[in-house]
Design a protein around this motif. Structure first.
Motif, mmCIF file in Angstrom:
data_model
loop_
_atom_site.group_PDB
_atom_site.id
_atom_site.type_symbol
_atom_site.label_atom_id
_atom_site.label_comp_id
_atom_site.label_asym_id
_atom_site.label_seq_id
_atom_site.Cartn_x
_atom_site.Cartn_y
_atom_site.Cartn_z
ATOM 1 N N ARG A 1 5.297 -58.717 80.019
ATOM 2 C CA ARG A 1 4.449 -57.939 80.922
ATOM 3 C C ARG A 1 3.582 -56.940 80.148
ATOM 4 N NH1 ARG A 1 6.761 -57.077 86.275
ATOM 5 N NH2 ARG A 1 4.919 -55.756 86.615
ATOM 6 N N ILE A 2 4.139 -56.338 79.101
ATOM 7 C CA ILE A 2 3.366 -55.355 78.346
ATOM 8 C C ILE A 2 2.286 -56.038 77.513
ATOM 9 C CG2 ILE A 2 3.462 -53.583 76.558
ATOM 10 C CD1 ILE A 2 6.311 -52.956 77.519
ATOM 11 N N MET A 3 2.633 -57.118 76.833
ATOM 12 C CA MET A 3 1.651 -57.806 75.988
ATOM 13 C C MET A 3 0.489 -58.363 76.809
ATOM 14 S SD MET A 3 2.603 -57.758 72.712
ATOM 15 C CE MET A 3 2.205 -59.241 71.790
ATOM 16 N N THR A 4 0.763 -58.761 78.066
ATOM 17 C CA THR A 4 -0.289 -59.318 78.921
ATOM 18 C C THR A 4 -0.905 -58.259 79.829
ATOM 19 O OG1 THR A 4 1.379 -59.988 80.560
ATOM 20 C CG2 THR A 4 0.718 -61.629 78.911
ATOM 21 N N LEU A 5 -0.528 -57.000 79.631
ATOM 22 C CA LEU A 5 -1.074 -55.871 80.383
ATOM 23 C C LEU A 5 -0.914 -56.054 81.891
ATOM 24 C CD1 LEU A 5 -4.399 -55.210 78.398
ATOM 25 C CD2 LEU A 5 -2.091 -54.372 77.919
ATOM 26 N N THR A 6 0.260 -56.498 82.309
ATOM 27 C CA THR A 6 0.532 -56.709 83.743
ATOM 28 C C THR A 6 1.679 -55.839 84.236
ATOM 29 O OG1 THR A 6 1.948 -58.618 83.214
ATOM 30 C CG2 THR A 6 -0.365 -59.068 83.754
ATOM 31 N N VAL A 7 1.959 -54.753 83.527
ATOM 32 C CA VAL A 7 3.032 -53.850 83.961
ATOM 33 C C VAL A 7 2.710 -53.249 85.322
ATOM 34 C CG1 VAL A 7 4.197 -51.659 83.458
ATOM 35 C CG2 VAL A 7 3.803 -53.304 81.624
ATOM 36 N N THR A 8 1.456 -52.868 85.531
ATOM 37 C CA THR A 8 1.085 -52.216 86.783
ATOM 38 C C THR A 8 0.654 -53.198 87.859
ATOM 39 O OG1 THR A 8 -1.146 -51.883 85.924
ATOM 40 C CG2 THR A 8 0.404 -50.063 85.673
#
Length: 228
Positions: free
Chosen positions: A210-217
């Motif tokens: 999620r962090i590497m693909t910038l989908t945390v939020t």
């Protein structure tokens, strides 16, 4: 510029110049901390690369004067109004940047490049392969421990964490609670004013993918129904 585009440009810059120790950034999108208390997706990704962030105070461009002035210089030298396309402007700015850095006599008759050759590369490696093998979730976990969030429990008994609801219990509705991160268990910990723990729940969004693909939020689809 979307966070993913910013990430792409940062990777290009890091490949050329090396990873910096820290970046000075604005408080607005995509840099400003979510709700003012948790790092954004980009902040978490950079933490995994051991790159820190220094936030400029809101509405104080003078605190980042060097960058602000360099943008003005780029506009004057690059003359955007004379460019026919964005690609023309990109090439013009790159050429002017090379002249200003490598040829223009700005430091006692020497160019910046001659006066400060060590700035050609930070000495901190970066490449796609390096990122794949060295990006650290442990570094992100350590970074998150320095953050704490103040929340007001909604009437449904939930608080918001990275665009999802974290249920605490209707018994606590309208109460002020405090959110923190436990790196050992990868959990969100919620406590009241007196430090009593009210809830501990998995921090499912704090993971490499999620962090590497910038989908945390980003809200994730419901696995059973496919709903957002």
């Amino acid at each position: 510029m979307p966070p993913a585009s910013t990430q792409t440009q940062l990777r290009l810059a890091f490949t050329r110049w090396g990873r910096p120790e820290r970046l000075r950034v604005d408080n607005g999108t995509p840099w400003g901390a979510a709700r003012g208390d948790l790092p954004t997706d980009l902040g978490l990704w950079l933490a995994g690369l051991a790159v820190g962030l220094d936030y400029n105070p809101p509405a104080t461009p003078q605190d980042n004067g060097v960058v602000e002035r360099s943008q003005g210089t780029a506009k004057r030298w690059g003359e955007p109004h004379t460019c026919d396309t964005l690609e023309d402007l990109r090439q013009r700015l790159e050429m002017m940047d090379e002249i200003q850095r490598g040829e223009y006599p700005s430091v006692r008759g020497r160019s910046r490049q001659e006066a400060y050759p060590e700035l050609a590369h930070s000495g901190r490696d970066f490449s796609p392969g390096w990122e794949e093998s060295h990006w650290s979730l442990d570094a992100v976990a350590g970074y998150l421990t320095g953050y704490a969030g103040r929340r007001k429990v909604g009437v449904s008994g939930a608080i918001s964490v990275y665009n999802r609801d974290l249920y605490i219990g209707v018994i606590h509705k309208k109460e002020t609670v405090y959110l923190s991160y436990n790196p050992l268990s990868n959990e969100w910990v919620v406590a009241d004013d007196e430090g009593r723990q009210l809830s501990r729940q998995p921090a499912s969004e704090i993971c490499r993918e999620r962090i590497m693909t910038l989908t945390v939020t980003c809200k994730q689809p419901n696995k059973r129904t496919g709903d957002k």
